[in-house]
Design an enzyme around this catalytic site. Structure first.
Site, PDB file in Angstrom:
ATOM      1  N   CYS A 104      -0.921  -7.381  16.642  1.00  0.00           N
ATOM      2  CA  CYS A 104       0.460  -6.904  16.772  1.00  0.00           C
ATOM      3  C   CYS A 104       1.439  -8.051  16.998  1.00  0.00           C
ATOM      4  O   CYS A 104       2.638  -7.867  16.901  1.00  0.00           O
ATOM      5  CB  CYS A 104       0.595  -5.934  17.939  1.00  0.00           C
ATOM      6  SG  CYS A 104      -0.419  -4.464  17.794  1.00  0.00           S
ATOM      7  N   LYS A 161      -0.710  -1.625   7.698  1.00  0.00           N
ATOM      8  CA  LYS A 161      -0.816  -2.975   7.165  1.00  0.00           C
ATOM      9  C   LYS A 161      -2.000  -3.723   7.762  1.00  0.00           C
ATOM     10  O   LYS A 161      -2.659  -4.468   7.095  1.00  0.00           O
ATOM     11  CB  LYS A 161       0.472  -3.751   7.384  1.00  0.00           C
ATOM     12  CG  LYS A 161       0.960  -3.761   8.820  1.00  0.00           C
ATOM     13  CD  LYS A 161       2.333  -4.427   8.868  1.00  0.00           C
ATOM     14  CE  LYS A 161       2.919  -4.346  10.272  1.00  0.00           C
ATOM     15  NZ  LYS A 161       4.300  -4.805  10.298  1.00  0.00           N
ATOM     16  N   HIS A 212       3.971   1.439   2.315  1.00  0.00           N
ATOM     17  CA  HIS A 212       5.108   0.645   1.829  1.00  0.00           C
ATOM     18  C   HIS A 212       5.792   1.355   0.675  1.00  0.00           C
ATOM     19  O   HIS A 212       7.018   1.416   0.598  1.00  0.00           O
ATOM     20  CB  HIS A 212       4.657  -0.721   1.299  1.00  0.00           C
ATOM     21  CG  HIS A 212       3.941  -1.584   2.292  1.00  0.00           C
ATOM     22  ND1 HIS A 212       2.763  -2.210   1.984  1.00  0.00           N
ATOM     23  CD2 HIS A 212       4.230  -1.925   3.563  1.00  0.00           C
ATOM     24  CE1 HIS A 212       2.372  -2.918   3.040  1.00  0.00           C
ATOM     25  NE2 HIS A 212       3.240  -2.755   4.010  1.00  0.00           N
ATOM     26  N   HIS A 224      -4.663  -1.287  17.316  1.00  0.00           N
ATOM     27  CA  HIS A 224      -5.838  -1.878  16.677  1.00  0.00           C
ATOM     28  C   HIS A 224      -7.158  -1.491  17.322  1.00  0.00           C
ATOM     29  O   HIS A 224      -8.212  -1.673  16.729  1.00  0.00           O
ATOM     30  CB  HIS A 224      -5.728  -3.409  16.687  1.00  0.00           C
ATOM     31  CG  HIS A 224      -4.614  -3.912  15.831  1.00  0.00           C
ATOM     32  ND1 HIS A 224      -3.337  -4.101  16.311  1.00  0.00           N
ATOM     33  CD2 HIS A 224      -4.586  -4.219  14.519  1.00  0.00           C
ATOM     34  CE1 HIS A 224      -2.565  -4.532  15.330  1.00  0.00           C
ATOM     35  NE2 HIS A 224      -3.279  -4.602  14.232  1.00  0.00           N
ATOM     36  N   HIS A 268       0.839  -1.195   0.000  1.00  0.00           N
ATOM     37  CA  HIS A 268       0.000   0.000   0.000  1.00  0.00           C
ATOM     38  C   HIS A 268       0.878   1.249   0.000  1.00  0.00           C
ATOM     39  O   HIS A 268       2.107   1.174  -0.048  1.00  0.00           O
ATOM     40  CB  HIS A 268      -0.989  -0.023   1.160  1.00  0.00           C
ATOM     41  CG  HIS A 268      -0.350  -0.092   2.512  1.00  0.00           C
ATOM     42  ND1 HIS A 268       0.540   0.847   2.964  1.00  0.00           N
ATOM     43  CD2 HIS A 268      -0.472  -1.002   3.508  1.00  0.00           C
ATOM     44  CE1 HIS A 268       0.926   0.532   4.176  1.00  0.00           C
ATOM     45  NE2 HIS A 268       0.342  -0.592   4.525  1.00  0.00           N
ATOM     46  N   CYS A 306      -1.894  -8.963  21.992  1.00  0.00           N
ATOM     47  CA  CYS A 306      -2.669  -8.583  20.807  1.00  0.00           C
ATOM     48  C   CYS A 306      -2.239  -9.468  19.648  1.00  0.00           C
ATOM     49  O   CYS A 306      -1.064  -9.475  19.275  1.00  0.00           O
ATOM     50  CB  CYS A 306      -2.472  -7.114  20.450  1.00  0.00           C
ATOM     51  SG  CYS A 306      -3.306  -6.701  18.880  1.00  0.00           S
ATOM     52  N   LYS A 332      -5.069   6.276   9.667  1.00  0.00           N
ATOM     53  CA  LYS A 332      -3.721   5.829   9.363  1.00  0.00           C
ATOM     54  C   LYS A 332      -3.789   4.707   8.319  1.00  0.00           C
ATOM     55  O   LYS A 332      -4.648   3.863   8.363  1.00  0.00           O
ATOM     56  CB  LYS A 332      -3.077   5.302  10.646  1.00  0.00           C
ATOM     57  CG  LYS A 332      -1.724   4.680  10.442  1.00  0.00           C
ATOM     58  CD  LYS A 332      -1.351   3.818  11.653  1.00  0.00           C
ATOM     59  CE  LYS A 332      -0.426   2.704  11.215  1.00  0.00           C
ATOM     60  NZ  LYS A 332      -0.366   1.621  12.170  1.00  0.00           N
ATOM     61  N   CYS A 391      -5.770  -2.440  22.604  1.00  0.00           N
ATOM     62  CA  CYS A 391      -4.522  -2.294  21.863  1.00  0.00           C
ATOM     63  C   CYS A 391      -4.440  -0.889  21.262  1.00  0.00           C
ATOM     64  O   CYS A 391      -5.363  -0.453  20.588  1.00  0.00           O
ATOM     65  CB  CYS A 391      -4.456  -3.338  20.750  1.00  0.00           C
ATOM     66  SG  CYS A 391      -3.155  -2.972  19.565  1.00  0.00           S
TER      67      CYS A 391
HETATM   68 ZN    ZN Z   1      -2.672  -4.649  18.181  1.00  0.00          ZN
END
Ligand code: ZN
Length: 637
Positions: free
Chosen positions: A136, A305, A28, A153, A25, A133, A302, A150
């Site tokens: 993560c 990924k 990256h 997330h 994306h 998480c 944001k 988290c």
């Molecule tokens: Zn997370």
């Protein structure tokens, strides 16, 4: 050596290795373009450069993504990793090596480092419980959670307790703080250095570096306990040395002492805390700089990924050209801060900076050399104050560019180049070669001006190479030059040879009117949904209330009805494919919604001037009608 010329040196730059749980994306693409620009720049400076990128292929999320796609983990990672390579190819990325963490050359190094640390007592077996998480793939401390969720997330972590191997990271806390304090540019820009020092004010925990095979098989087995695989971060970070052939490969010897990493701020902690302590414990010298950039935002979110807002960066490239995309991201984001991506802003930059300033300068210079000097660079006469100002401006500009590039300050470098381009355009306007060309007494002066412009083209054709590789090559071609001149050879002024032929070519950057309909989605849309449209695009539709005056079947058609409708003062005929759902007499007197500015079309011999709106699902069709009365012709929006 010319003033402002950087000393020749060795340069090793890495991008993060991208996690293959999703395709590439904008984030990256940005990291990779930044690294490519920097490496091209250092090569042009004469440095010995090694540019590494790659893919990170182990862990829970990969195993899950592969299962979801109905593939083996290896088959899945092969496929996604290949899409990264293909995209970097399409963007013209000049990496020297592409490492995959599933390659044996990498797994061997991970196991060797683990063994070394285990033998040295840096790794112990213990038990740890805490909030974990899955997104993560890490444990959080209670303090790091935001309202128990988290911070990346926004999901609630799972409490996990399991025996694992731990790296004695806590041992290195004091040492790491000392190193960061003694080396102010170890982590840069400074805001991230401060952030890391902030994290290090709390006690540093030991790092769990394994996952039990009962929970996860997709990883590198620990060399000292076959019941565990390596934690994905511990595995991934080592790519930066495994790709160089640690411990005794010649590349490792040459490049590692000059290592610089480039990352986005979401992976600051693993790179600024785990990685230096791992290196220290393993007896490997530290990297020199960690260069941290911010996020691209779209509609306030944001682009990450796992959080998922996907911009198809390459679609933008196809529409506007890869140089325009590259220029936009380098020019728009102050390195280290967040910036916002929009196609409108890209088109603005394309028109103003690329088409107007640069493109215009190049095309008018070549056109004037063609018209006033028969396409040949003339011999310059004595330089006047205007020429000296251009030459001095170049020296100052190069000094700014070199200093900015030391700090990854691409924006500052480009601003300096464009200030010089603006000065060149002002020089053309002030010297007015078209006026000089009319006066034979001014032939000498004309030659000096044309020579100055040709020399400026020569400089731009090389200096822009790292930033706009395709356009720089096109500029050089117009001057009959092949490869770019190295930065130390850009000065002194006056290197373009009199007698050089110039070639007229197509405009570098044709102006773009406005974002096109096939714009990239500003927010994520599902695969099947059509692309987003802007409010302006929607406003182009003239939707109106219409009253059906008359309805009759279209001869020889089972589906079509011919409707006569009243739209304000106007009466129109239109054809609607609703005969199987409505009898003509049921429509008379009804108010419907029509697209009033649809291009006229003839259907079964009847001209249709508009379209009646209806919804359908399966065999059911329903006309859009009003739930309160409005006069015919009323606007619908
Ligand atoms: Zn997370």
């Amino acid at each position: 050596m010319a003033p402002g010329t950087p000393p020749r040196r060795v340069f090793y730059l890495t991008t993060p290795i991208y996690y293959v749980n999703a395709t590439p994306h904008l984030g990256h693409a940005y990291s990779t373009i930044v690294a490519d620009t920097m490496c091209r720049y250092r090569r042009l400076a004469g440095d010995e450069v090694f540019f590494l990128t790659g893919t990170d292929e182990h862990g829970d999320k990969i195993a899950q993504a592969a299962a979801k796609a109905g593939e083996t983990p290896q088959g899945y990672t092969d496929r996604i990793s290949a899409t990264f390579r293909a995209q970097w190819g399409a963007l013209g990325i000049t990496y020297d090596d592409f490492i995959r963490t599933t390659e044996p050359r990498h797994a061997g190094v991970v196991q060797a480092v683990l063994k070394r640390l285990h033998d040295a007592g840096e790794i112990y077996f213990g038990e740890y419980g805490g909030p974990y998480c899955y997104g993560c793939e890490r444990f959080y401390t209670e303090k790091e959670l935001v309202d128990g969720r988290c911070p990346q997330h926004g999901t609630e972590p799972t409490f996990l307790k399991e025996p694992n191997y731990f790296f004695r990271m806590s041992r290195y806390q004091e040492w790491l703080v000392g190193h960061i304090e003694a080396n102010p540019d170890f982590i840069r820009p400074e805001r991230y250095r401060n952030e890391v020092l902030g994290m290090l004010r709390d006690p540093l925990q030991d790092l769990s570096i394994s996952r039990p095979k009962t929970r996860l098989q997709w990883g590198i087995p620990l060399p000292f306990d076959q019941n565990f695989v390596t934690y994905v971060w511990f595995d991934a970070l080592l790519n930066y040395v495994s790709a160089l052939g640690w411990p005794d490969g010649p590349r490792f010897q040459t490049f590692w002492p000059y290592a610089q990493h480039l990352i986005a701020k979401d992976i600051l902690k693993p790179h600024a805390i785990y990685w230096p302590t791992m290196l220290k414990a393993a007896g490997i010298p530290l990297y020199r700089h960690l260069n941290v950039h911010g996020y691209w935002t779209l509609a306030g979110g944001k682009i990450s990924k796992s959080v998922g807002k996907v911009v198809e960066a390459l679609k933008v490239t196809e529409t506007y050209g890869r140089d325009a995309f590259r220029y936009f991201v380098l020019r728009e984001m102050p390195f280290g801060l967040d910036a916002s991506f929009s196609e409108e802003a890209l088109v603005e930059r394309l028109n103003a900076d690329l088409a107007n300033d640069l493109g215009n300068f190049v095309s008018r210079t070549v056109a004037m050399l063609t018209s006033f000097a028969r396409g040949v660079v003339p011999e310059a006469g004595p330089l006047g104050p205007a020429e000296t100002a251009i030459e001095d401006g170049l020296t100052r500009m190069l000094r700014t560019v070199h200093a900015a590039m030391e700090e990854f300050a691409f924006q500052r470098a480009l601003v300096a180049v464009w200030e010089w381009i603006a000065a060149l355009n002002r020089y053309v306007d002030a010297q007015a070669p078209w006026a000089l060309a009319k006066d034979p007494a001014q032939a000498g002066r004309l030659a000096t001006v044309l020579y100055t412009l040709a020399e400026a083209l020569r400089v731009l054709g090389s200096l822009l190479d790292p930033f706009l590789p395709d356009s720089a090559a096109a500029i050089r071609r117009q001057l009959g030059l092949g490869g770019a001149t190295r930065l130390p050879d850009l000065e002194p002024w006056g290197r373009v040879a009199a007698g050089t032929r110039v070639e007229k070519a197509a405009a570098l950057f044709p102006r773009v009117e406005a974002p096109r309909a096939a714009a990239p989605a500003p927010r994520a849309r599902s695969e099947a949904a059509p692309p987003w449209i802007t409010i302006e695009e929607f406003r182009r539709l003239d939707l109106r209330v219409a009253e059906v005056l008359e309805a009759e079947p279209v001869p020889k058609s089972k589906k079509l009805l011919k409707l006569t409708v009243k739209l304000g003062d106007e009466t129109r005929t239109l054809v609607a494919g609703i005969a199987e759902h409505y009898r003509p007499e049921a429509l008379r007197g009804r108010k419907v919604v029509v697209v009033a500015n649809l291009e006229p079309a003839t259907l079964m011999g009847v001209e249709s001037n508009g379209m009646v709106l209806a919804g359908s699902e399966g065999d059911t069709l329903a006309l859009l009608t009003l739930d309160r009365d409005l006069p015919p012709g009323a606007k619908v929006r």
